[in-house]
Motif scaffolding. Structure first.
Motif, PDB file in Angstrom:
ATOM      1  N   ASN A  37       0.832  -1.186   0.000  1.00  0.00           N
ATOM      2  CA  ASN A  37       0.000   0.000   0.000  1.00  0.00           C
ATOM      3  C   ASN A  37       0.879   1.253   0.000  1.00  0.00           C
ATOM      4  O   ASN A  37       1.623   1.482   0.938  1.00  0.00           O
ATOM      5  CB  ASN A  37      -0.901  -0.024   1.244  1.00  0.00           C
ATOM      6  CG  ASN A  37      -1.894   1.116   1.261  1.00  0.00           C
ATOM      7  OD1 ASN A  37      -1.694   2.146   0.623  1.00  0.00           O
ATOM      8  ND2 ASN A  37      -2.956   0.922   2.023  1.00  0.00           N
ATOM      9  N   PRO A  38       0.774   2.069  -1.059  1.00  0.00           N
ATOM     10  CA  PRO A  38       1.644   3.248  -1.161  1.00  0.00           C
ATOM     11  C   PRO A  38       1.401   4.273  -0.057  1.00  0.00           C
ATOM     12  O   PRO A  38       2.264   5.077   0.253  1.00  0.00           O
ATOM     13  CB  PRO A  38       1.289   3.838  -2.532  1.00  0.00           C
ATOM     14  CG  PRO A  38      -0.029   3.265  -2.879  1.00  0.00           C
ATOM     15  CD  PRO A  38      -0.133   1.950  -2.206  1.00  0.00           C
ATOM     16  N   LYS A  39       0.216   4.202   0.558  1.00  0.00           N
ATOM     17  CA  LYS A  39      -0.087   5.198   1.588  1.00  0.00           C
ATOM     18  C   LYS A  39       0.517   4.800   2.930  1.00  0.00           C
ATOM     19  O   LYS A  39       0.502   5.572   3.884  1.00  0.00           O
ATOM     20  CB  LYS A  39      -1.608   5.320   1.768  1.00  0.00           C
ATOM     21  CG  LYS A  39      -2.314   5.967   0.605  1.00  0.00           C
ATOM     22  CD  LYS A  39      -3.602   6.651   1.065  1.00  0.00           C
ATOM     23  CE  LYS A  39      -4.368   7.221  -0.107  1.00  0.00           C
ATOM     24  NZ  LYS A  39      -5.687   6.575  -0.255  1.00  0.00           N
ATOM     25  N   VAL A  40       1.002   3.564   3.008  1.00  0.00           N
ATOM     26  CA  VAL A  40       1.536   3.102   4.289  1.00  0.00           C
ATOM     27  C   VAL A  40       3.023   3.378   4.391  1.00  0.00           C
ATOM     28  O   VAL A  40       3.806   2.977   3.548  1.00  0.00           O
ATOM     29  CB  VAL A  40       1.285   1.587   4.479  1.00  0.00           C
ATOM     30  CG1 VAL A  40       1.989   1.084   5.729  1.00  0.00           C
ATOM     31  CG2 VAL A  40      -0.196   1.319   4.552  1.00  0.00           C
ATOM     32  N   LYS A  48      -1.250   6.223   6.137  1.00  0.00           N
ATOM     33  CA  LYS A  48      -1.614   7.634   6.042  1.00  0.00           C
ATOM     34  C   LYS A  48      -3.022   7.817   5.493  1.00  0.00           C
ATOM     35  O   LYS A  48      -3.593   8.895   5.588  1.00  0.00           O
ATOM     36  CB  LYS A  48      -0.605   8.388   5.165  1.00  0.00           C
ATOM     37  CG  LYS A  48       0.800   8.462   5.741  1.00  0.00           C
ATOM     38  CD  LYS A  48       0.819   9.112   7.118  1.00  0.00           C
ATOM     39  CE  LYS A  48       2.199   9.415   7.600  1.00  0.00           C
ATOM     40  NZ  LYS A  48       2.843  10.521   6.920  1.00  0.00           N
ATOM     41  N   GLY A  49      -3.545   6.785   4.891  1.00  0.00           N
ATOM     42  CA  GLY A  49      -4.896   6.890   4.338  1.00  0.00           C
ATOM     43  C   GLY A  49      -5.946   6.997   5.436  1.00  0.00           C
ATOM     44  O   GLY A  49      -6.905   7.755   5.331  1.00  0.00           O
ATOM     45  N   THR A  87      10.473   9.883   8.558  1.00  0.00           N
ATOM     46  CA  THR A  87      11.338  10.545   7.599  1.00  0.00           C
ATOM     47  C   THR A  87      10.638  11.545   6.667  1.00  0.00           C
ATOM     48  O   THR A  87      11.197  12.543   6.298  1.00  0.00           O
ATOM     49  CB  THR A  87      12.050   9.514   6.709  1.00  0.00           C
ATOM     50  OG1 THR A  87      11.102   8.520   6.357  1.00  0.00           O
ATOM     51  CG2 THR A  87      13.192   8.867   7.495  1.00  0.00           C
ATOM     52  N   SER A  88       9.403  11.253   6.332  1.00  0.00           N
ATOM     53  CA  SER A  88       8.770  12.144   5.338  1.00  0.00           C
ATOM     54  C   SER A  88       8.372  13.484   5.936  1.00  0.00           C
ATOM     55  O   SER A  88       8.113  13.583   7.123  1.00  0.00           O
ATOM     56  CB  SER A  88       7.550  11.472   4.746  1.00  0.00           C
ATOM     57  OG  SER A  88       6.602  11.257   5.752  1.00  0.00           O
TER      58      SER A  88
END
Lengths: 280, 179
Positions: free
Chosen positions: A172-175, A197-198, A279-280
């Motif tokens: 999942n790209p949102k994770v 993050k979703g 980190t983001s």
């Protein structure tokens, strides 16, 4: 959480009297492990009922003892269901345990054969020994073989399900996956946090955390605006599982401390096990 | 409950979980009277009660490994097994547990070794008697009768809120009494 209001809502009474729903029972047990006041109320009310029940005691005819204890002859204890036990998070968050089998996160398919191999081997051995045993024993052995097969089947199914869930999280790209590394006192420790993050849901897997006692819990904290906020607790036996804890929409770092069972209001910094920056 | 009782329960619980079958005799000695009392209160029939008492002990042993001390005390766990089996048995006979309001019929004959030296029969009688009838009714309907709050409201023809209040009051009184 307003524990006073929760205590006065009557749900704890419902639990001790036995007319609460399964969800309510889990909720109360969960909250009790986090909030000492809830635990206290639960204990006090249970005790009151125990004493009330005891006040109804009646003498049991003496000759019943042999019959009753005799009925236990040949009765075996059942194995408790493996895996899935509750994580501790506060009301509102749905408890979701996503137990994960022991290896690294590679998202790959788990192989079925090792488990089936074991089970088959046990079954064959038991059945092989069959020929030399008398009737009753044969039946017992067959029963045992069946049980072993059933058990491994359950474990296999569970492992497949867990592997899939973790893979979903990883893909999942949102994770966001945040690695928490060891501190000075616990240099070898590590853990990972999956932050979706979703929906802001945070998952924790504390596989690399040290062993702790029954009187202690691991508590996950998120550092938000410079201050630590509790994200929930997990106990020793759930270290290896992937557990869904609270959610948070922001945070600059995650850390785990060892606290007394049920957690603390504030982190015991000297017992920090791992910490990692977002980190983001 | 005194500290001794707590420690005792902890030890018994551990023995049970570890699969030490000798614990069953200890549990019988410690708890059979209380368990029997609860069963009898619900089914009100000696023969059935004996049956259920036996089932309860078998169940305690069978499920012993699954007993989770973090979720509550051993005694409560055992009592719940007894209550549930008794209520189920009654229901399978298509009967609903009747709750007698005649308080005197419920008293124990004599106090036996399980009670701590401080408690005696007279003391217990007084304590149980102190629960007002309407409070005792809801507690008993819930505890021995397996009724839900809405069922009670309907049976007693009172609002749900009143049921909740009475339960709360009753439990708070019981809580203070047995200290």
């Amino acid at each position: 959480m307003d524990t006073r209001a929760y205590i006065e809502s009557g749900v704890i009474e419902a639990v001790v009297l036995g007319h609460a729903s399964e969800q309510e029972v889990r909720e109360v047990n969960c909250l009790a492990s986090i909030y000492p006041e809830v635990q206290q109320e639960l204990d006090a009310l249970s005790e009151a009922l125990e004493n009330y029940a005891e006040s109804h005691k009646q003498k049991v005819p003496e000759n019943w003892e042999n019959d009753i204890l005799g009925a236990l002859e040949g009765v075996n204890q059942e194995e408790p269901l493996s895996v899935v036990s509750s994580s501790n998070n506060s009301a509102g968050t749905q408890e979701r345990e996503v137990p994960l089998a022991n290896s690294e996160t590679n998202g790959g398919q788990r192989s079925l054969s090792p488990f089936m191999g074991w089970a088959a081997a046990i079954a064959i051995l038991l059945i092989g020994g069959w020929m030399f045993l008398d009737q009753n024993k044969q039946i017992e052995q067959l029963g045992m073989a069946m049980q072993e097969l059933e058990k491994s089947n359950m474990v296999v199914k569970e492992n497949l399900r867990l592997a899939n869930t973790e893979r979903e999280l990883l893909l999942n790209p949102k994770v966001e996956r945040i690695l928490l590394s060891g501190t000075e006192s616990f240099p070898e420790a590590y853990a990972q946090v999956f932050w979706d993050k979703g929906n802001d849901q945070v998952y924790l897997q504390a596989k690399g955390a040290p062993e702790i006692t029954e009187e202690e819990s691991f508590q996950l904290w998120v550092i938000r605006d410079g201050a630590p906020v509790s994200m929930g607790v997990i106990d020793n036996e759930n270290r290896e599982l992937l557990i869904a804890l609270e959610s948070t929409s922001s945070g600059s770092a995650f850390a785990i401390t060892i606290e007394p069972r049920g957690g603390s209001l504030n982190p015991t910094l000297e017992r920090m096990v791992v910490i990692g920056n977002v980190t983001s | 409950m005194s500290m001794d009782k707590r420690i005792e329960q902890k030890e018994l619980g551990e023995l049970l979980r570890s699969g030490d079958k000798s614990v069953m005799k200890m549990l019988y000695i410690h708890y059979s009277e209380s368990i029997y009392g609860v069963i009898l209160r619900i089914v009100q029939n000696e023969e059935q009660a004996k049956d259920i008492l036996q089932d309860v002990f078998v169940q305690i042993w069978k499920k012993g490994k699954s007993f989770d001390p973090s979720k509550g005390s051993l005694f409560t766990w055992i009592l719940n097994i007894a209550r549930n089996k008794s209520i189920d048995r009654l229901r399978s006979n298509n009967r609903s547990p009747e709750i007698q309001n005649d308080v005197s019929s419920v008293y124990i004959e004599n106090s036996s070794s399980n009670l701590s030296p401080k408690e005696d029969t007279i003391g217990l009688k007084d304590l149980v008697g102190q629960l007002d009838e309407e409070l005792k009714t809801v507690i008993d309907l819930a505890y021995f009768g397996g009724r839900t709050q809405s069922e009670m409201a309907e049976e007693l023809d009172i609002p749900l809120g009143t049921v909740k209040t009475r339960i709360r009051k009753g439990l708070q009184i019981l809580r203070k009494q047995f200290k």
